[in-house]
Write a protein that holds these residues in place. Structure first.
Motif, PDB file in Angstrom:
ATOM      1  N   ILE A 152      10.458  15.639  47.392  1.00  0.00           N
ATOM      2  CA  ILE A 152       9.440  15.305  46.408  1.00  0.00           C
ATOM      3  C   ILE A 152       9.840  15.888  45.060  1.00  0.00           C
ATOM      4  N   LYS A 194       9.088  10.576  44.525  1.00  0.00           N
ATOM      5  CA  LYS A 194      10.143  11.063  45.407  1.00  0.00           C
ATOM      6  C   LYS A 194      11.465  11.027  44.662  1.00  0.00           C
ATOM      7  N   VAL A 220       8.898  10.549  52.919  1.00  0.00           N
ATOM      8  CA  VAL A 220       7.925  11.620  52.726  1.00  0.00           C
ATOM      9  C   VAL A 220       7.070  11.730  53.988  1.00  0.00           C
TER      10      VAL A 220
END
Length: 121
Positions: A28, A101, A2
């Motif tokens: 995500i 995630k 991320v």
């Protein structure tokens, strides 16, 4: 992985305004909460404002009525509109996302790199 990118800090005079932005990217799946923290020199990092998946918001008392937190779910972004800034608001501001995630089993914290906000008297 991320990625977290913050922007929008700077130098303003007392009673000025700034808008901070923070975006999260990279597979995500879900976002539970997005938050803004700040850390002044020699002090601990403190929570300033939070916004949750149901759009509920919380603020510390010293910024209520002056700061507004908002989010754009489509962009996985969070914003902090800061009005009527005071010298005591001077700090490095960090965004934080409590995210899930894709492929992960649990939500985790992800932090931005920080952006300096300086309010001159």
């Amino acid at each position: 992985q991320v990625q977290v990118v913050e922007s929008g800090g700077g130098l303003v005079h007392t009673w000025g305004s700034l808008r901070l932005s923070c975006s999260f990217s990279g597979n995500i799946f879900s976002t539970y909460a997005m938050l803004w923290y700040r850390q002044a020199p020699g002090k601990q990092r403190d929570l300033v404002a939070a916004i949750f998946s149901n759009n509920a918001t919380n603020y510390i008392r010293s910024v209520k009525g002056r700061f507004t937190i908002s989010r754009d779910n489509a962009k996985n972004a969070v914003y902090l509109q800061m009005n009527s800034l005071k010298p005591e608001d001077t700090a490095v501001y960090y965004c934080n996302g409590f995210l899930l995630k894709q492929g992960d089993a649990d939500y985790r914290d992800y932090w931005g790199q920080g952006t300096q906000v300086t309010v001159s008297s």
